[in-house]
Design a protein around this motif. Structure first.
Motif, PDB file in Angstrom:
ATOM      1  N   SER A  23     -21.893 -19.531  -2.087  1.00  0.00           N
ATOM      2  CA  SER A  23     -23.140 -19.767  -1.345  1.00  0.00           C
ATOM      3  C   SER A  23     -24.324 -19.803  -2.312  1.00  0.00           C
ATOM      4  N   GLY A  24     -24.317 -18.951  -3.324  1.00  0.00           N
ATOM      5  CA  GLY A  24     -25.404 -18.957  -4.312  1.00  0.00           C
ATOM      6  C   GLY A  24     -25.491 -20.281  -5.056  1.00  0.00           C
ATOM      7  N   ASP A  25     -24.325 -20.824  -5.441  1.00  0.00           N
ATOM      8  CA  ASP A  25     -24.304 -22.129  -6.116  1.00  0.00           C
ATOM      9  C   ASP A  25     -24.818 -23.234  -5.190  1.00  0.00           C
ATOM     10  N   LEU A  26     -24.446 -23.152  -3.906  1.00  0.00           N
ATOM     11  CA  LEU A  26     -24.944 -24.142  -2.945  1.00  0.00           C
ATOM     12  C   LEU A  26     -26.464 -24.067  -2.844  1.00  0.00           C
ATOM     13  N   PHE A  27     -26.998 -22.854  -2.765  1.00  0.00           N
ATOM     14  CA  PHE A  27     -28.458 -22.690  -2.698  1.00  0.00           C
ATOM     15  C   PHE A  27     -29.116 -23.338  -3.918  1.00  0.00           C
ATOM     16  N   ARG A  28     -28.595 -22.991  -5.115  1.00  0.00           N
ATOM     17  CA  ARG A  28     -29.186 -23.523  -6.356  1.00  0.00           C
ATOM     18  C   ARG A  28     -29.083 -25.047  -6.429  1.00  0.00           C
ATOM     19  N   ALA A  29     -27.959 -25.612  -6.002  1.00  0.00           N
ATOM     20  CA  ALA A  29     -27.780 -27.063  -6.047  1.00  0.00           C
ATOM     21  C   ALA A  29     -28.763 -27.770  -5.107  1.00  0.00           C
ATOM     22  N   HIS A  30     -28.950 -27.220  -3.922  1.00  0.00           N
ATOM     23  CA  HIS A  30     -29.895 -27.828  -2.976  1.00  0.00           C
ATOM     24  C   HIS A  30     -31.329 -27.701  -3.479  1.00  0.00           C
ATOM     25  N   ILE A  31     -31.660 -26.565  -4.081  1.00  0.00           N
ATOM     26  CA  ILE A  31     -33.007 -26.391  -4.631  1.00  0.00           C
ATOM     27  C   ILE A  31     -33.236 -27.386  -5.757  1.00  0.00           C
ATOM     28  N   LYS A  32     -32.284 -27.458  -6.681  1.00  0.00           N
ATOM     29  CA  LYS A  32     -32.399 -28.375  -7.825  1.00  0.00           C
ATOM     30  C   LYS A  32     -32.466 -29.827  -7.364  1.00  0.00           C
ATOM     31  N   GLY A  33     -31.683 -30.155  -6.313  1.00  0.00           N
ATOM     32  CA  GLY A  33     -31.661 -31.523  -5.794  1.00  0.00           C
ATOM     33  C   GLY A  33     -32.862 -31.885  -4.934  1.00  0.00           C
ATOM     34  N   GLY A  34     -33.689 -30.886  -4.610  1.00  0.00           N
ATOM     35  CA  GLY A  34     -34.887 -31.146  -3.818  1.00  0.00           C
ATOM     36  C   GLY A  34     -34.602 -31.563  -2.388  1.00  0.00           C
ATOM     37  N   THR A  35     -33.438 -31.169  -1.849  1.00  0.00           N
ATOM     38  CA  THR A  35     -33.100 -31.526  -0.463  1.00  0.00           C
ATOM     39  C   THR A  35     -33.986 -30.745   0.508  1.00  0.00           C
ATOM     40  N   GLU A  36     -33.982 -31.187   1.756  1.00  0.00           N
ATOM     41  CA  GLU A  36     -34.741 -30.456   2.780  1.00  0.00           C
ATOM     42  C   GLU A  36     -34.248 -29.009   2.885  1.00  0.00           C
ATOM     43  N   LEU A  37     -32.923 -28.845   2.902  1.00  0.00           N
ATOM     44  CA  LEU A  37     -32.372 -27.483   2.947  1.00  0.00           C
ATOM     45  C   LEU A  37     -32.792 -26.706   1.706  1.00  0.00           C
ATOM     46  N   GLY A  38     -32.793 -27.366   0.560  1.00  0.00           N
ATOM     47  CA  GLY A  38     -33.196 -26.715  -0.686  1.00  0.00           C
ATOM     48  C   GLY A  38     -34.638 -26.242  -0.653  1.00  0.00           C
ATOM     49  N   LYS A  39     -35.511 -27.044  -0.076  1.00  0.00           N
ATOM     50  CA  LYS A  39     -36.923 -26.658   0.049  1.00  0.00           C
ATOM     51  C   LYS A  39     -37.057 -25.425   0.941  1.00  0.00           C
ATOM     52  N   GLN A  40     -36.286 -25.403   2.046  1.00  0.00           N
ATOM     53  CA  GLN A  40     -36.312 -24.236   2.936  1.00  0.00           C
ATOM     54  C   GLN A  40     -35.833 -22.994   2.199  1.00  0.00           C
ATOM     55  N   SER A  89     -35.698 -22.394  -1.036  1.00  0.00           N
ATOM     56  CA  SER A  89     -36.604 -22.000  -2.109  1.00  0.00           C
ATOM     57  C   SER A  89     -37.748 -21.143  -1.586  1.00  0.00           C
ATOM     58  N   SER A  90     -38.365 -21.568  -0.487  1.00  0.00           N
ATOM     59  CA  SER A  90     -39.491 -20.795   0.045  1.00  0.00           C
ATOM     60  C   SER A  90     -39.031 -19.443   0.586  1.00  0.00           C
ATOM     61  N   ILE A  91     -37.830 -19.405   1.162  1.00  0.00           N
ATOM     62  CA  ILE A  91     -37.289 -18.140   1.685  1.00  0.00           C
ATOM     63  C   ILE A  91     -37.009 -17.172   0.544  1.00  0.00           C
ATOM     64  N   LEU A  92     -36.357 -17.678  -0.497  1.00  0.00           N
ATOM     65  CA  LEU A  92     -36.019 -16.818  -1.640  1.00  0.00           C
ATOM     66  C   LEU A  92     -37.272 -16.366  -2.380  1.00  0.00           C
ATOM     67  N   PRO A 140     -31.486 -17.484   6.066  1.00  0.00           N
ATOM     68  CA  PRO A 140     -30.968 -17.341   7.433  1.00  0.00           C
ATOM     69  C   PRO A 140     -29.603 -18.026   7.605  1.00  0.00           C
ATOM     70  N   ASP A 141     -28.836 -17.487   8.533  1.00  0.00           N
ATOM     71  CA  ASP A 141     -27.489 -18.002   8.780  1.00  0.00           C
ATOM     72  C   ASP A 141     -27.478 -19.496   9.065  1.00  0.00           C
ATOM     73  N   ASP A 142     -28.427 -19.990   9.879  1.00  0.00           N
ATOM     74  CA  ASP A 142     -28.364 -21.407  10.254  1.00  0.00           C
ATOM     75  C   ASP A 142     -28.485 -22.321   9.042  1.00  0.00           C
ATOM     76  N   VAL A 143     -29.304 -21.943   8.067  1.00  0.00           N
ATOM     77  CA  VAL A 143     -29.464 -22.752   6.851  1.00  0.00           C
ATOM     78  C   VAL A 143     -28.195 -22.677   6.003  1.00  0.00           C
ATOM     79  N   THR A 144     -27.693 -21.465   5.810  1.00  0.00           N
ATOM     80  CA  THR A 144     -26.460 -21.281   5.036  1.00  0.00           C
ATOM     81  C   THR A 144     -25.301 -21.999   5.703  1.00  0.00           C
ATOM     82  N   ASN A 145     -25.183 -21.858   7.022  1.00  0.00           N
ATOM     83  CA  ASN A 145     -24.108 -22.511   7.770  1.00  0.00           C
ATOM     84  C   ASN A 145     -24.124 -24.022   7.559  1.00  0.00           C
TER      85      ASN A 145
END
Length: 182
Positions: free
Chosen positions: A31-48, A50-53, A60-65
């Protein structure tokens, strides 16, 4: 093989997931790698995320899910995977079961890494990260016990527990022996 790794912070899940993924020929999904990949890729999920972290909160579960749902739809997961850091609670486990049911699949084994609390504290303090103070480590342990430990009951019919104290090769051998014994 569809495998979930469970254990408190510092139990060695990430280290073992990488080794086991290679041994079993399946992708390691953290899950940590997924978070980092989305942040690095600038995806909508990644933006969410990044601001949460940045606020020091748990994602939140819905974003991780959603990140996991997307990742498990990729072709390399068809023959199996190792999940590390997901699910972290029974709600996420229910979502995972639903995702897999749509693929006519299920989790085969949940491998619990068991390490005494004092060993975990020592391991994490040795890492030398600035956020790894004893108070923070003990708080993470408490969160693990309250949120993640209920997964042990949830998955009791497919749960395998191993002693995760020792060197990497020794623990890998225990994990592979336990998986082969299933």
């Amino acid at each position: 093989m569809r495998l979930v790794l469970v254990g408190p912070p510092g139990a060695g899940k990430g280290t073992q997931a990488a080794v086991l993924a290679e041994q079993l020929g399946v992708p390691h999904i953290s899950s940590g790698d997924l978070f980092r990949a989305h942040i690095k890729g600038g995806t909508e999920l990644g933006k969410q995320v990044s601001s949460i972290l940045d606020e020091g909160k748990l994602v939140p579960d819905d974003v991780t899910n959603e990140m996991v749902r997307e990742r498990l739809a990729e072709p390399d997961t068809a023959k199996g995977f190792i999940l590390d850091g997901f699910p972290r609670n029974t709600g996420q486990a229910d979502v995972l079961a639903g995702i897999l049911a749509k693929q006519d699949a299920k989790i085969d084994v949940v491998l619990q890494f068991e390490v005494p609390d004092e060993e975990l504290v020592a391991r994490l303090l040795e890492r030398g990260r600035t956020d790894d103070t004893e108070a923070v480590i003990r708080e993470r342990q408490a969160i693990y016990r309250s949120e993640t430990a209920p997964l042990l009951e949830y998955y009791s019919d497919i749960l395998v527990t191993i002693d995760a104290v020792g060197d990497v090769e020794e623990i890998t051998k225990r994990a592979l022996d336990a998986l082969r014994g299933r």
